[in-house]
Design an enzyme around this catalytic site. Structure first.
Site, PDB file in Angstrom:
ATOM      1  N   ARG A  27       0.859  -1.179   0.061  1.00 46.88           N
ATOM      2  CA  ARG A  27      -0.112   0.013  -0.074  1.00 46.88           C
ATOM      3  C   ARG A  27       0.866   1.090  -0.026  1.00 46.88           C
ATOM      4  O   ARG A  27       1.381   1.591   0.874  1.00 46.88           O
ATOM      5  CB  ARG A  27      -0.714  -0.192   1.410  1.00 46.88           C
ATOM      6  CG  ARG A  27      -2.114   1.095   1.255  1.00 46.88           C
ATOM      7  CD  ARG A  27      -2.903   0.850   2.405  1.00 46.88           C
ATOM      8  NE  ARG A  27      -4.123   2.128   2.459  1.00 46.88           N
ATOM      9  CZ  ARG A  27      -3.651   3.037   3.067  1.00 46.88           C
ATOM     10  NH1 ARG A  27      -2.686   3.381   3.602  1.00 46.88           N
ATOM     11  NH2 ARG A  27      -4.676   4.033   3.261  1.00 46.88           N
ATOM     12  N   SER A  99     -12.596  -3.025  -0.252  1.00 48.10           N
ATOM     13  CA  SER A  99     -13.114  -2.331   1.097  1.00 48.10           C
ATOM     14  C   SER A  99     -14.587  -1.911   1.112  1.00 48.10           C
ATOM     15  O   SER A  99     -14.976  -1.365   0.069  1.00 48.10           O
ATOM     16  CB  SER A  99     -12.342  -0.952   1.409  1.00 48.10           C
ATOM     17  OG  SER A  99     -10.972  -1.277   1.367  1.00 48.10           O
ATOM     18  N   LYS A 128      -4.594   6.586   7.856  1.00 48.24           N
ATOM     19  CA  LYS A 128      -5.387   6.696   6.340  1.00 48.24           C
ATOM     20  C   LYS A 128      -6.034   8.181   6.629  1.00 48.24           C
ATOM     21  O   LYS A 128      -6.676   8.336   7.349  1.00 48.24           O
ATOM     22  CB  LYS A 128      -6.352   5.778   6.113  1.00 48.24           C
ATOM     23  CG  LYS A 128      -7.203   5.953   5.012  1.00 48.24           C
ATOM     24  CD  LYS A 128      -8.075   4.680   4.851  1.00 48.24           C
ATOM     25  CE  LYS A 128      -9.328   4.794   3.693  1.00 48.24           C
ATOM     26  NZ  LYS A 128      -8.685   4.530   2.245  1.00 48.24           N
TER      27      LYS A 128
HETATM   28  N1  TZP Z   1      -8.389   1.667   5.741  1.00 50.50           N
HETATM   29  C1  TZP Z   1      -9.031   2.065   6.864  1.00 50.50           C
HETATM   30  S1  TZP Z   1      -8.087   2.109   8.179  1.00 50.50           S
HETATM   31  C2  TZP Z   1      -6.620   1.729   7.386  1.00 50.50           C
HETATM   32  C3  TZP Z   1      -7.173   1.554   6.028  1.00 50.50           C
HETATM   33  C4  TZP Z   1      -6.286   1.225   4.943  1.00 50.50           C
HETATM   34  C5  TZP Z   1      -5.352   1.953   8.001  1.00 50.50           C
HETATM   35  C6  TZP Z   1      -5.014   1.183   8.907  1.00 50.50           C
HETATM   36  O1  TZP Z   1      -4.200   1.434   9.655  1.00 50.50           O
HETATM   37  P1  TZP Z   1      -3.650   1.211  11.299  1.00 50.50           P
HETATM   38  O2  TZP Z   1      -2.395   1.695  11.303  1.00 50.50           O
HETATM   39  O3  TZP Z   1      -3.547  -0.355  11.396  1.00 50.50           O
HETATM   40  O4  TZP Z   1      -4.765   1.803  12.118  1.00 50.50           O
END
Ligand code: TZP
Ligand code: MG
Length: 208
Positions: A27, A99, A128
């Site tokens: 990502r 998603s 995010k």
């Molecule tokens: N989609 C919702 S939260 C997120 C994504 C890609 C990132 C999640 O990251 P983390 O650091 O585990 O909270």
């Protein structure tokens, strides 16, 4: 995870693989994210490591990159390529993740050939920028009951401490960035999360 999530992303990935993560999603996002040849080279290094550990390498957002690299799959959000196009393009024998945030999105993802859906953010996250409001675990339970054959992966703010609740809500898996990428000891962090996954499958007494 991508290059923006850790100072030494490849070493974090290697530690995570040693700790027992069962899937990796590439990502590469954010204001200083790698692009072009650099992105590709970094992706290839991640893929090589995943192959050494026999762990699927999935590309986020970019169906063409997934195809070019013969990745194990692709993950798309509601604002990316439509899941049915991703499925059509990448073929039946690859993983497609989508998603989703609502029952309707989950239903469509399933009809479009998703192998799993990602749902979140379950908890507060800073990984995010455009994350939707915190959703908690309720929608995981609702979607899990409606579509029992659709694996749900919880995402957003998940740690070894709150992972049990996500599984209890009905998730089949967890997806994390910070819990591993910002840990002092990413291998240990991965091992703890893996234990939570094993506990959800075999019960508390089976995994210590
Ligand atoms: N989609 C919702 S939260 C997120 C994504 C890609 C990132 C999640 O990251 P983390 O650091 O585990 O909270
Ligand atoms: Mg996306």
């Amino acid at each position: 995870m991508g290059s923006m999530n850790a100072e030494k992303p490849l070493s974090v990935l290697e530690d995570a693989l040693k700790g027992g993560v069962t899937c990796f999603q590439f990502r590469e996002k954010g204001p200083r994210a790698l692009v072009g040849m650099e992105k590709r080279a970094f992706a290839e290094s991640c893929q090589r490591l995943c192959r050494q550990f026999g762990v699927p390498f999935i590309v986020n957002d970019d169906v063409d990159l997934a195809l070019e690299m013969d990745a194990d799959g692709v993950h798309v959000g509601q604002d990316d390529a439509e899941a049915r196009f991703a499925r059509e393009k990448i073929g039946a024998d690859k993983i497609v993740g989508v998603s989703v945030h609502t029952v309707e999105e989950a239903r469509r993802a399933m009809m479009d050939g998703a192998d799993y859906v990602g749902m979140g953010p379950v908890y507060q996250t800073s990984s995010k920028d455009d994350a939707k409001p915190v959703a908690g675990t309720t929608m995981i339970t609702v979607v899990g009951k409606l579509f029992p054959d659709l694996p749900i992966v919880g995402i957003g703010g998940i740690t070894a401490e709150n992972a049990d609740a996500v599984f209890e809500a009905g998730a089949s898996g967890l997806s994390v960035i910070s819990a591993i990428a910002t840990a002092m000891d990413p291998e240990l962090a991965a091992r703890r999360l893996r234990k939570a996954a094993l506990r959800s499958m075999y019960g508390r007494r089976a995994v210590r």
